[in-house]
Design an enzyme around this catalytic site. Structure first.
Site, PDB file in Angstrom:
ATOM      1  N   ARG A   1      44.039 -54.715 -75.865  1.00 46.33           N
ATOM      2  CA  ARG A   1      44.988 -55.560 -76.194  1.00 46.33           C
ATOM      3  C   ARG A   1      44.782 -56.441 -77.350  1.00 46.33           C
ATOM      4  O   ARG A   1      43.598 -57.232 -77.299  1.00 46.33           O
ATOM      5  CB  ARG A   1      45.538 -56.340 -74.751  1.00 46.33           C
ATOM      6  CG  ARG A   1      45.859 -55.365 -73.787  1.00 46.33           C
ATOM      7  CD  ARG A   1      46.831 -55.953 -72.659  1.00 46.33           C
ATOM      8  NE  ARG A   1      47.049 -55.134 -71.483  1.00 46.33           N
ATOM      9  CZ  ARG A   1      47.206 -55.381 -70.422  1.00 46.33           C
ATOM     10  NH1 ARG A   1      47.092 -56.557 -70.179  1.00 46.33           N
ATOM     11  NH2 ARG A   1      47.447 -54.392 -69.417  1.00 46.33           N
TER      12      ARG A   1
ATOM     13  N   ARG B   1      40.042 -63.219 -70.563  1.00 51.28           N
ATOM     14  CA  ARG B   1      40.929 -62.521 -71.607  1.00 51.28           C
ATOM     15  C   ARG B   1      40.313 -62.225 -72.986  1.00 51.28           C
ATOM     16  O   ARG B   1      40.067 -62.940 -73.971  1.00 51.28           O
ATOM     17  CB  ARG B   1      42.081 -63.687 -72.128  1.00 51.28           C
ATOM     18  CG  ARG B   1      43.424 -63.148 -72.787  1.00 51.28           C
ATOM     19  CD  ARG B   1      44.263 -64.283 -73.081  1.00 51.28           C
ATOM     20  NE  ARG B   1      44.806 -65.258 -71.851  1.00 51.28           N
ATOM     21  CZ  ARG B   1      45.705 -64.996 -71.044  1.00 51.28           C
ATOM     22  NH1 ARG B   1      46.483 -63.873 -71.333  1.00 51.28           N
ATOM     23  NH2 ARG B   1      46.127 -65.582 -70.018  1.00 51.28           N
TER      24      ARG B   1
ATOM     25  N   GLU C   1      44.953 -64.472 -61.937  1.00 47.64           N
ATOM     26  CA  GLU C   1      45.556 -63.153 -61.677  1.00 47.64           C
ATOM     27  C   GLU C   1      44.560 -61.926 -61.965  1.00 47.64           C
ATOM     28  O   GLU C   1      43.939 -62.192 -62.879  1.00 47.64           O
ATOM     29  CB  GLU C   1      46.835 -62.756 -62.609  1.00 47.64           C
ATOM     30  CG  GLU C   1      47.249 -61.439 -62.518  1.00 47.64           C
ATOM     31  CD  GLU C   1      48.126 -61.302 -63.767  1.00 47.64           C
ATOM     32  OE1 GLU C   1      48.258 -60.008 -63.936  1.00 47.64           O
ATOM     33  OE2 GLU C   1      48.667 -62.062 -64.575  1.00 47.64           O
TER      34      GLU C   1
ATOM     35  N   SER D   1      48.177 -56.639 -60.580  1.00 44.71           N
ATOM     36  CA  SER D   1      49.625 -56.707 -60.591  1.00 44.71           C
ATOM     37  C   SER D   1      50.443 -55.416 -59.949  1.00 44.71           C
ATOM     38  O   SER D   1      49.803 -54.367 -60.438  1.00 44.71           O
ATOM     39  CB  SER D   1      50.201 -56.786 -61.944  1.00 44.71           C
ATOM     40  OG  SER D   1      51.516 -57.226 -62.079  1.00 44.71           O
TER      41      SER D   1
ATOM     42  N   ARG E   1      37.323 -58.722 -65.931  1.00 44.88           N
ATOM     43  CA  ARG E   1      37.822 -60.039 -65.184  1.00 44.88           C
ATOM     44  C   ARG E   1      37.475 -60.117 -64.114  1.00 44.88           C
ATOM     45  O   ARG E   1      37.224 -61.138 -63.453  1.00 44.88           O
ATOM     46  CB  ARG E   1      39.455 -60.031 -65.817  1.00 44.88           C
ATOM     47  CG  ARG E   1      40.068 -61.201 -64.909  1.00 44.88           C
ATOM     48  CD  ARG E   1      41.542 -61.026 -65.112  1.00 44.88           C
ATOM     49  NE  ARG E   1      41.915 -61.201 -66.368  1.00 44.88           N
ATOM     50  CZ  ARG E   1      43.177 -61.767 -66.761  1.00 44.88           C
ATOM     51  NH1 ARG E   1      44.321 -61.792 -65.694  1.00 44.88           N
ATOM     52  NH2 ARG E   1      43.426 -61.764 -68.032  1.00 44.88           N
TER      53      ARG E   1
END
Length: 426
Positions: A261, A276, A350, A353, A391
């Site tokens: 990403r 990130r 987070e 999800s 993460r």
């Protein structure tokens, strides 16, 4: 995408969904183009009917050797053909515009979804475990990684630019261990686990509803190839354009893959550490099921439970939140996030999800099944992050650090870590 017939009848609901999700949806233009397209299609069909009728008359006249009358009608056929060329060209332009405008229409949000603009308005549904407290000066994951030689950011940046890293030694083993733990759990729960393409065609990401809105987050390659940001895209497209068999129950698919990403628009946010980054890995769950709201709700809770079970096996405190309209994806009907306690942030971050999309992806992908009456229907799709790493290493390292500088390894991970109970101090 939504059904255009449904959109015509529920314009206010679509507009409300777009406003609540913060999505730019030119609905008025879509409806105007749709109307023009339908009228022009009728005109084209009538032109073809008239031309065919006249052509049949010409054939009869020729059979009767009425050459002059036939020639007169041939001129009429030429006029029909000329008009058809113009109309078909215009129809093609309208079709292309219509397709693009349809891709801008967001999914609706479930009645249970909180209305809000940012993640600050998400609603906490449950909290599991208490935030970790230490009787010594705790380190953040970057300091732990440096002390134990688990990863190397300076050389990652030197080689690949910002937000890149090397995992080393036990850092790599931990990274691989949490993936295998998740794969084994999903395999035991009936998922077909796959290794999927990481370079996909643009249509694959359109099918999964990541495009057009997500193009700025995605790395483009030559030859109409894009690097995936999650294996959800190739998993959803696995059966694209097919009629699947659901009579024996939902289709459960999972994949472990690298993901890429750009993190466009995140300048200055979470720039330190593993939170990130541009390259990471995920174990993803995707389910295809019948178009039934109760079934979709049940399966959403199941895949969320799978992720919770993994966190509990990792012995980490976490909470589950209902994601509000402004924080959820445009494609999602209902979304839960799981946030894990990260001591260095003194906050939950987070890590997972879960989403239910109803038939939004299936309509784009042509994913259908036959119901009990043999009628074709679009599937419902759901997805969830079983685990995303590195993460997840942030809470894993920070919550399990010990006073002597070592890192406690949860019991569930030890079979994947050569039986070690702790990462030792160097």
């Amino acid at each position: 995408m939504l059904d255009i017939k449904w959109i015509r009848k529920h314009q206010e609901e679509v507009k409300e969904a777009a406003v609540n999700k913060g999505v730019d949806c030119p609905l008025d233009e879509l409806l105007q183009v749709d109307e023009k397209k339908r009228l022009l299609l009728q005109q084209v069909d009538q032109q073809r009917t008239d031309r065919n009728r006249v052509s049949a008359q010409i054939a009869q006249l020729i059979a009767q050797k009425k050459w002059e009358e036939a020639e007169v009608l041939k001129e009429e056929v030429r006029r029909h053909n000329q008009q058809l060329l113009l109309d078909e060209e215009e129809l093609g332009k309208l079709e292309e515009r219509f397709k693009w405008l349809m891709l801008t229409v967001p999914n609706l949000a479930s009645p249970e979804t909180p209305i809000g603009a940012t993640d600050q308005e998400n609603v906490v549904l449950k909290v599991v475990g208490a935030p970790t407290e230490f009787e010594f000066e705790a380190r953040d994951h970057m300091q732990i990684g440096e002390d134990l030689d688990l990863f190397d950011f300076p050389r990652g940046v030197k080689v690949a630019g910002s937000r890149n890293y090397y995992l080393r030694g036990f850092g790599l083993h931990l990274h691989r261990a949490v993936q295998q733990l998740a794969i084994d759990l999903l395999n035991d729960r009936g998922f077909t686990v796959m290794d999927v393409p990481l370079m996909v065609r643009e249509e694959t990401l359109i099918h999964a509803a990541f495009f057009p809105a997500g193009k700025d987050q995605t790395y483009e390659l030559p030859d109409d190839k894009w690097l995936v940001g999650t294996s959800e895209g190739p998993l959803v497209s696995y059966y694209a354009g097919e009629i699947v068999e659901l009579s024996q129950g939902p289709i459960r698919l999972a994949a472990v893959s690298n993901c890429f990403r750009k993190e466009a628009g995140s300048a200055g946010r979470d720039v330190r550490g593993l939170y990130r980054v541009h390259q990471f890995a995920k174990v993803e769950q995707v389910i295809l099921c019948e178009s039934d709201l109760d079934a979709a709700e049940r399966l959403l809770n199941q895949i969320t439970r799978n992720a919770e079970d993994i966190l509990e096996m990792l012995e980490l405190p976490y909470r589950v939140v209902a994601v509000c309209t402004g924080d959820m994806g445009a494609k999602n009907y209902k979304q839960f996030d799981i946030e894990t306690w990260m001591p260095s942030r003194q906050a939950y971050g987070e890590t997972h999800s879960s989403s239910s999309l109803l038939d939004f992806q299936a309509r784009r992908s042509g994913l259908r099944y036959r119901d009990q009456n043999g009628e074709l229907r679009y599937c419902y799709t759901l997805n969830n992050t079983a685990v995303a790493t590195p993460r997840i290493l942030i809470p894993l390292l920070e919550n399990h650090q010990q006073a002597d500088g070592s890192i406690y390894i949860p019991k569930a991970l030890r079979p994947y870590m050569r039986g070690l109970s702790a990462i030792p101090v160097k």
